[in-house]
Structures are given as structure tokens and as C-alpha cells.
Design an enzyme around this catalytic site. Sequence first.
Site, PDB file in Angstrom:
ATOM      1  CE  LYS A   1      -4.788  37.482  -6.024  1.00 47.31           C
ATOM      2  NZ  LYS A   1      -4.225  37.576  -4.621  1.00 47.31           N
TER       3      LYS A   1
ATOM      4  CB  SER B   1      -5.492  34.514  -2.664  1.00 54.30           C
ATOM      5  OG  SER B   1      -4.765  35.715  -2.802  1.00 54.30           O
TER       6      SER B   1
ATOM      7  CB  SER C   1      -1.858  36.281  -1.476  1.00 51.95           C
ATOM      8  OG  SER C   1      -2.875  35.741  -0.666  1.00 51.95           O
TER       9      SER C   1
END
Length: 495
Positions: free
Chosen positions: A81, A156, A180
Site C-alpha cells: 500500500k 482504503s 481498511s
Amino acid sequence: MADELTTRSALQLRDLVAHGEVSAEEVARAHLERVAATDDQLKAFVTVTDDAALAHARDIDRRRAAEEPVGALAGVPLALKDVLCTKGVRTTCGSRILQTYRPPYDAGVVERLRDADVVVLGKANCDEFAMGSSCENSAFFPTRNPWDLDRVPGGSSGGSVAAVAGFQAPLGVGTDTGGSIRQPAALCGLVGVKPTYGAVSRYGLIAFASSLDQAGPIARSVTDAAHLLAAIAGPDPRDSTSIPKPLPDVLAGLDDGVSGLRIGVVAEFMAEGMSDGVRAMVEASVERLAGLGAEIVEVSLPHAGYGLAAYYLIAPSEASSNLSRYDGVRYGLRVDGATTEAMMAATREAGFGSEVKRRIMIGTYALSAGYYDAYYAQAQRVRTLIARDFAAAFETCDVLVGPTSPTVAFPLGELTADPLAMYANDVYAVPASLAGLPAMSLPVGLGEAGMPVGFQIMAPLLRDDLMLRAARALEAEVGFDAMPRGPNALAGAAI
Ligand code: GLN
């Protein structure tokens, strides 16, 4: 062979490399080819680091040939990420304000991945500063769900999840502040683990809400996720909230089953709110756990219903403070202005997207004199009550279960105009976040529109091992097939 490699589990790839049946370079190339062939559709990556990945893979092959040591997951590719700092490699947080930012150091997680010789393929897309539940808040582009390219992957950590669900990488690292990792894993049919707060270093994890942020594994199986957690967890003196002792061994008892465990079904999570398809799969999963010999009891978390309200004060409050560092002086974007103040205002106006601005305003308001007690302090009190509810529940139960997300993946654009509806996605995820507890999602079947449904398991502090053990038992019973399918799915990694 290349197609076939992308369908392998992380442990299979590790073993193939360890036994010299394929080289780490071949494994990296196969996955990079899959990224090249599919990412125009999927949009999982902001930056693909082909050269660095191949160089690392070749170095693993060289060390193996020289009989020098290699790491525990040598040669296994991973999608990282883009909120975790990578030395010299741009780290954007999905934001214009950091679009060209190249950190001068690696995050603690990145160091551990390198120690394990996990091969990072690139930086995965996410909602801006990890604020969102659909990946549509990325300043660059939305990521797609491999099960239906017109639906969101969740957020996310949508890019890391889409990459793993789309067979671009067997492993991903995401971050979870209020769901997330778990929510996108649920929406894409994957295993997503939020470890105990403090178990994984936050050093170099660009802060959203520091008291909640935690990095964790994304994988297509519980076993792969557990091995990745074992690789990235551990004390780090550079993170003041890092737990100064190792996480209990998450691998040793992984296959011990659930017979004799007391599993609490959270009554407040089972009330109305979830879709019929999600409910059916969650109820079937509870039945399966009973069939495996677990004792099922109903438990109450009386204050869980206030979790979402408390989270959406605490997280924005911390964000408003954390994001004050983006002032055009020290990091990233700078837009000139006549005065220093005008420069800062212009930089923040141009650099932040609307959701980030909304959170900064909410957080600044909640922390301001005259409102602090009514909002921020009150939310902190609720946080304590929720932590106590969990502590009481764990006096009688080993782990707690419920849904991860109230619905299956929704179409792109469906919730972008309605922030409250988007926030509602996190209703089952935030209570464990507020209490700092380990929590995870695993896929248990298909719901509406043939989209995956996730089942959440929560455990006491530092009992990530127990949580993974329960998940492993249920996974074996469910036999979920992670290959995306359906009329609008990403074309499968051919076998
Ligand atoms: N969807 C939640 C939010 O928007 C959770 C985000 C996260 O866990 N990073 O805040």
C-alpha cells in the site's frame, strides 16, 4: 508456466523457489507480466517497481546459488500500500500533495519484508491518506474489483487487495484504521488481517489516525496471511506505540481447529443493517463453526452502536493534527503565494481532495476550544466503554464473530455523493479498531450479484494466533474459491 505461477499460493511459491524448481526471478517476472497484462483494467498500482523487484529476485537467486542465507518468504511477490515509506521510491498516499514525494528511508514493515526476502512489485493505490471505503478517494484513479470491474474493491487498501484478488501478487500489505484491510478483503473475497494495535511497526507508515493505524496482511488464504504476519510483526523502538515484546507465535497452533473454543456472536452486529445475502453467509458460517465443535454463545457489546460516531470524531481529530505537516515547506507539493500563509493555503487547497478536507475540518472543529469536551473527549469516553465491552465479552468467549461489511461490493459512483452512507460501511469494523484488538475478515461465500461476503473474527489483545486458528478451521470447511468469476470479472489467471 508463467500463468501457472500466478495462481500459486505464497507458500507454494516460497517452496518452489527454496527447492530450486523455479527461480525467484521467474516468479517475479510472471507476476510483473500479469500486472502489465491486467492493470489497465484493474488499476491496482500507482507505481510498479519492476527493476527493483527483478534486482531483488536475482539477488535472492544469487544468494541461494552461493548457499548464503535467504529470508523466510524468499521470492514471494507482494503489493505494498502506497502509505508505507519506501526509500527513494515515491510514496503518494493517493494524494496530490505527495505525488512526487520520495522518502529518504524505508518503513519498519518494508525493512521486515526485505529481511524475509519478500519481493515488492510496487506501490498499490488507496483512498487519499487512507480515508475512504471504496478507493474512489484516490487522487489518481479508482481501483476496480476483480470480481466485477464496475464495482469498487473497497477501501482504503483497495489497490493491495485488488492486486491479490486479481492474481497480480499472492500477498499484499494494507493498513487498517477503521476497517481498511478487512472491508476491502471482504469485498474482494480475500483474507485480511488487522493485527493487535502495536504488533506491527508504524515507523514510516504515513499517519492518518495514529492511535488506530495498523499495517497487516492481505492474502488468498489464512495460512499465507499468518506467514506474512509472522514476517512483519515485532517490536520496533522507533515506534513509541510498538509493543516491546514479540507477538505470540501465530503459526504453531494454526491448524489446531475450533473444537472446544467458545465463540461469541455479537448480538448488535446481527441486528438489522446487513443485506440478506451477507446475513445468510454469516449465519451459515456460525453454523459451520458449531459443526466443527465450537460452542456458540450470543454476546452483547452494548456500546458498539456508538462506535461509528466515536470513530468519525477521533480519526478526523487525529488526522487534522497529523496532516498539518503538509504545509508546502517540508514535504511534497508547494504552490506559491504572496505570503507564507497564502503559500500554505494554496498548497493545501490544491493538494488535498474533498474527503481529506472534510476530515480536517471535522477534526479541527472537534478539537477546538468550546467543542473539545462535547465531541473529542466524549468520543474518547465512548472508546473506553467499547474497550470495556470487549473485555467483558472475552471473559466468557475466546473469539467474537460477525459480519465484516454490511453489503457486498457496490458499483463505482454509487456512494460518492453520500459520505454518511460511505461511512456506514465501517459500522462492524470500527469497534475492534477503537479497542485496539486483532480482527480479520475471511471469505465465506457469495452474496448479492455473485459478489464475495466476508466474515469477521475478533480476538483479545495479542491473541492474533487464536483468531487465525479459528479462521483457518472455518476456511477449510468453507472451501472458498478465490478465483474471480462472473460476467464482468477480470479474466482469470489461466491455468
Ligand atoms: N473507511 C474508514 C475511513 O474512511 C476506514 C479507513 C481506514 O481504515 N484507513 O476512515
